[in-house]
Design a protein around this motif. Structure first.
Motif, PDB file in Angstrom:
ATOM      1  N   LYS A  12      -8.763  39.296  33.885  1.00 41.68           N
ATOM      2  CA  LYS A  12      -7.617  39.790  33.136  1.00 41.68           C
ATOM      3  C   LYS A  12      -7.511  41.295  33.354  1.00 41.68           C
ATOM      4  CE  LYS A  12      -4.114  39.691  30.390  1.00 41.68           C
ATOM      5  NZ  LYS A  12      -2.881  39.012  30.784  1.00 41.68           N
ATOM      6  N   ARG A  48     -10.283  34.933  24.163  1.00 39.51           N
ATOM      7  CA  ARG A  48      -8.823  34.850  23.999  1.00 39.51           C
ATOM      8  C   ARG A  48      -8.162  34.190  25.213  1.00 39.51           C
ATOM      9  NH1 ARG A  48      -6.875  37.595  19.889  1.00 39.51           N
ATOM     10  NH2 ARG A  48      -4.854  37.960  20.852  1.00 39.51           N
ATOM     11  N   TYR A  53      -4.375  32.775  24.179  1.00 34.87           N
ATOM     12  CA  TYR A  53      -3.622  33.884  23.573  1.00 34.87           C
ATOM     13  C   TYR A  53      -3.086  34.801  24.665  1.00 34.87           C
ATOM     14  CZ  TYR A  53      -5.817  32.761  19.089  1.00 34.87           C
ATOM     15  OH  TYR A  53      -6.240  32.134  17.948  1.00 34.87           O
ATOM     16  N   ILE A  54      -3.874  34.917  25.730  1.00 34.06           N
ATOM     17  CA  ILE A  54      -3.458  35.744  26.860  1.00 34.06           C
ATOM     18  C   ILE A  54      -3.619  34.909  28.132  1.00 34.06           C
ATOM     19  CG2 ILE A  54      -3.885  38.027  25.876  1.00 34.06           C
ATOM     20  CD1 ILE A  54      -6.639  38.038  26.957  1.00 34.06           C
ATOM     21  N   THR A  55      -2.812  35.233  29.139  1.00 35.37           N
ATOM     22  CA  THR A  55      -2.897  34.469  30.385  1.00 35.37           C
ATOM     23  C   THR A  55      -3.699  35.269  31.405  1.00 35.37           C
ATOM     24  OG1 THR A  55      -0.761  35.407  30.926  1.00 35.37           O
ATOM     25  CG2 THR A  55      -0.767  33.143  30.173  1.00 35.37           C
ATOM     26  N   PRO A  83     -11.939  34.284  14.781  1.00 31.53           N
ATOM     27  CA  PRO A  83     -11.744  35.588  15.440  1.00 31.53           C
ATOM     28  C   PRO A  83     -12.738  36.626  14.924  1.00 31.53           C
ATOM     29  CG  PRO A  83      -9.719  34.785  14.391  1.00 31.53           C
ATOM     30  CD  PRO A  83     -10.835  33.937  13.902  1.00 31.53           C
ATOM     31  N   ARG A  87      -8.229  37.353   9.658  1.00 31.40           N
ATOM     32  CA  ARG A  87      -7.341  37.788   8.568  1.00 31.40           C
ATOM     33  C   ARG A  87      -6.562  36.580   8.085  1.00 31.40           C
ATOM     34  NH1 ARG A  87      -5.199  43.152  10.934  1.00 31.40           N
ATOM     35  NH2 ARG A  87      -7.137  44.100  11.639  1.00 31.40           N
TER      36      ARG A  87
ATOM     37  N   GLY B 106      -2.348  40.252  11.377  1.00 27.26           N
ATOM     38  CA  GLY B 106      -3.482  39.548  11.973  1.00 27.26           C
ATOM     39  C   GLY B 106      -3.547  38.078  11.600  1.00 27.26           C
ATOM     40  N   GLU B 109      -3.317  34.964  14.434  1.00 29.72           N
ATOM     41  CA  GLU B 109      -4.485  34.606  15.249  1.00 29.72           C
ATOM     42  C   GLU B 109      -5.039  33.215  14.909  1.00 29.72           C
ATOM     43  OE1 GLU B 109      -5.292  36.834  17.455  1.00 29.72           O
ATOM     44  OE2 GLU B 109      -7.459  36.849  17.837  1.00 29.72           O
ATOM     45  N   ASP B 271       1.625  37.613  26.172  1.00 29.69           N
ATOM     46  CA  ASP B 271       0.237  37.789  25.759  1.00 29.69           C
ATOM     47  C   ASP B 271       0.222  38.263  24.315  1.00 29.69           C
ATOM     48  OD1 ASP B 271      -0.747  37.081  28.180  1.00 29.69           O
ATOM     49  OD2 ASP B 271      -1.368  39.085  28.801  1.00 29.69           O
ATOM     50  N   LEU B 272      -0.687  37.699  23.542  1.00 30.87           N
ATOM     51  CA  LEU B 272      -0.776  38.131  22.139  1.00 30.87           C
ATOM     52  C   LEU B 272      -1.967  39.074  21.984  1.00 30.87           C
ATOM     53  CD1 LEU B 272      -0.062  34.769  20.325  1.00 30.87           C
ATOM     54  CD2 LEU B 272       1.525  36.604  20.841  1.00 30.87           C
ATOM     55  N   PRO B 273      -1.728  40.295  21.534  1.00 35.39           N
ATOM     56  CA  PRO B 273      -2.829  41.242  21.408  1.00 35.39           C
ATOM     57  C   PRO B 273      -3.744  40.864  20.241  1.00 35.39           C
ATOM     58  CG  PRO B 273      -0.838  42.173  20.468  1.00 35.39           C
ATOM     59  CD  PRO B 273      -0.456  40.853  21.061  1.00 35.39           C
ATOM     60  N   ALA B 274      -5.001  41.273  20.357  1.00 35.27           N
ATOM     61  CA  ALA B 274      -5.937  41.042  19.253  1.00 35.27           C
ATOM     62  C   ALA B 274      -5.509  41.905  18.077  1.00 35.27           C
ATOM     63  CB  ALA B 274      -7.342  41.414  19.695  1.00 35.27           C
ATOM     64  N   PRO B 275      -5.717  41.430  16.836  1.00 32.12           N
ATOM     65  CA  PRO B 275      -5.325  42.244  15.675  1.00 32.12           C
ATOM     66  C   PRO B 275      -6.046  43.580  15.691  1.00 32.12           C
ATOM     67  CG  PRO B 275      -6.038  40.040  15.017  1.00 32.12           C
ATOM     68  CD  PRO B 275      -6.358  40.175  16.461  1.00 32.12           C
ATOM     69  N   LEU B 276      -5.321  44.615  15.299  1.00 37.86           N
ATOM     70  CA  LEU B 276      -5.942  45.948  15.274  1.00 37.86           C
ATOM     71  C   LEU B 276      -6.562  46.198  13.922  1.00 37.86           C
ATOM     72  CD1 LEU B 276      -3.175  47.898  17.172  1.00 37.86           C
ATOM     73  CD2 LEU B 276      -5.421  47.291  18.018  1.00 37.86           C
TER      74      LEU B 276
END
Lengths: 293, 276
Positions: A12, A48, A53-55, A83, A87, B106, B109, B271-276
């Protein structure tokens, strides 16, 4: 042993930065597989990518034969994921959070979540917004460990937990393995990884730099000796199982990669003033790759 | 394309906002009509038809002679900031929460760790938001109906004439929520999504105003989705009102649905970013 998770040259990139670079890993079914590495090493990127979540920029990943990009739904149907910083919905109370996630996954048994929550000593009647960080972590663990999926991915599951809850979580992880489930366990706490995992991969700067069997590591020993004479050469019969890792004027550190028994005879012939034999431990292996940065 | 758990959760998420708007839109028509009735019709007509320059008619979108009627005065309630801003706030709030709001908090996720299609999450939320918008517009119309029927202007105007205006509010809500959800689908921060949408909204207001006031720049009106929000024009002849509504809502709901569709595709691929 059949492999549940496979990655081949998984990469990635974000522009010129490689968050994960050519990662090839295989995780056998029914084992606990540790992922070790400092922050930003690429552990979470790997997880991920597995969850879709990501390619990937290139390479492939699969879970139970399902491609993580093409068949993401099938992959997630077989995977429970915690994760790194879970959250949850702040307005809901713990019970409603457990209800919600149970309803998202067909076949999920809600009562298992209650059992896990009880074991973690969690008060589910409290609103998430009023829970401490540790309580939220416990709630997220109850959500994830209640899913009876073949693969469980835990990204730093014991962060923010008190020692009792920490021990309980490790117990739950071992129970998951006993039930035939596979666990990928990412953590910074080496002792936990050492106590629970069967194999570990050490990740550095986006690359898997080392894979280690914990069973083999438990047989490895480090011998620190102070000598009052010259060190005789290692006999040819032992050359494959012992290596000198550090040598001073009158000190030597060796690592024995297998059983100690054949080594003891040779050690007794050395001009020893002091000697200490200790397990190598995961910390030493980890330091080999991360102190050197 | 559908997920019952997400549907229920979305209703839970929007519950407070829905209840607040129900309260606001239930009370507002009563207050508006009661306050309007304090100014007798001859006095209102006197001010509107004599004191205000005729050129300003272009701003109202309808001739002052139509505004200076009971129906015209009630219709102004639908362009009052209480209705327009509430409808806009609804659209931006719900739409921006669709993706970037949940990414920022977040909470996306763990939802997407379940075997749920991203498109199903997006579409189910959109349907819940649209259903709530329809409910709110029904509440608004019922409140107008009761305020007319039981208020000081009982018998002076037919409440059914305001049904197209309420449907135009619904079109506005779908449009703003759709555009907001579309922007949210490619963003990761809700504050930025809201900022972009506020800028876009201000631009739309200005484009509409310039288009109305400037002859050479009449075409700028077509750059604004608000050009299709004209509830004050929908209270005249019923046949004409429904025809106009069909045109307006085709634009508003069309833009909203296209924005939702584009948002769904982009959200499914990004693409989904990781929670900050």
């Amino acid at each position: 042993m059949p492999m549940l998770v496979r990655t081949e040259n998984l990469t990635k990139r974000y522009g010129t930065f490689a968050a994960l670079d050519g990662c090839s890993l295989s995780v056998p079914e029914g084992e606990i597989f540790g992922l070790l590495g400092p922050n930003g090493a690429g552990k979470t990127t790997l997880l991920r990518l597995i969850l879709g979540y990501i390619t990937p920029t290139s390479g492939t990943a699969s879970v139970a034969g399902f491609d993580c990009v093409r068949d993401s739904l099938e992959v997630r149907a077989r995977t429970a994921y915690l994760p790194g910083e879970a959250r949850l919905f702040r307005r809901m109370n713990g019970h409603r959070v457990l209800d919600f996630f149970a309803s998202l996954r067909p076949g999920c048994r809600r009562e298992v979540a209650d059992t896990v929550a009880r074991r973690l000593d969690l008060d589910c009647s409290r609103q998430v917004a009023r829970m401490s960080t540790g309580m939220r972590q416990k709630l997220a663990l109850a959500v994830v460990l209640a899913m009876e999926t073949p693969l469980v991915i835990l990204d730093e599951p014991t962060a923010n937990l008190d020692p009792t809850a920490r021990a309980e979580v490790l117990e739950l992880v071992l129970e998951a393995r006993a039930a035939g489930r596979t666990v990928i366990f990412s953590s910074h706490v080496l002792s936990e990884v050492e106590d629970t995992c069967d194999n570990v991969a050490i990740v550095r700067a986006g690359r898997v730099v080392h894979e280690q069997s914990l069973e083999h590591l438990r047989r490895c020993h480090r011998i620190r000796a102070k000598l009052n004479g010259p060190l005789s050469p290692i006999p040819a019969s032992l050359a494959a199982s012992v290596a000198i890792v550090e040598q001073g004027d009158d000190t030597v550190v060796m690592e024995a990669g297998d059983s100690l028994a054949p080594l003891l005879g040779w050690l007794s012939t050395l001009p020893l003033e002091e000697m200490r034999i200790e397990p190598v431990g995961l910390a030493a292996v980890y330091d080999r790759f991360h102190r050197a940065i | 394309m559908w997920n019952t758990a997400i549907w229920k959760k979305t209703w839970g998420d929007q519950r407070v906002l829905v209840l607040s708007l129900v309260a606001l839109w239930t009370g507002f028509p009563w207050l508006y009509i009661w306050l309007s009735a304090q100014i007798p019709m001859p006095a209102f007509q006197d001010v509107l038809l004599r004191a205000i320059p005729k050129d300003w008619q272009r701003l109202s979108g309808v001739p002052f002679t139509e505004v200076a009627t009971h129906a015209g005065r009630v219709a102004l309630a639908f362009v009052d900031p209480v209705v327009v801003l509430a409808a806009t706030v609804w659209g931006i709030t719900r739409g921006s929460d669709a993706v970037s709001g949940q990414l920022e908090r977040g909470t996306m996720e763990m939802v997407l760790a379940a075997p749920v299609r991203r498109v199903a999450v997006f579409v189910t939320q959109a349907l819940a938001t649209t259903a709530a918008a329809a409910l709110l517009c029904t509440v608004l119309w019922v409140a107008v109906w009761t305020a007319i029927t039981l208020g000081p202007w009982a018998g002076k105007v037919d409440p059914l004439r305001f049904l197209p205006a309420a449907a135009n509010v619904f079109g506005l809500m779908v449009c703003v929520a759709g555009i907001s959800a579309g922007v949210s689908a490619v963003d990761s921060y809700r504050w930025r999504t809201v900022g972009i949408l506020c800028g876009f909204y201000v631009f739309s207001i200005l484009a509409k105003l310039v288009g109305r006031l400037s002859q050479p720049l009449w075409w700028t009106g077509y750059l604004s989705f608000l050009n299709a929000y004209e509830p004050q024009r929908l209270v005249g002849d019923p046949a004409e009102s429904w025809r106009l509504l069909a045109e307006y809502d085709a634009v508003l709901i069309g833009v909203g649905v296209i924005a939702y569709a584009v948002g769904a595709v982009l959200f499914a691929r990004r693409d989904l970013p990781a929670p900050l």
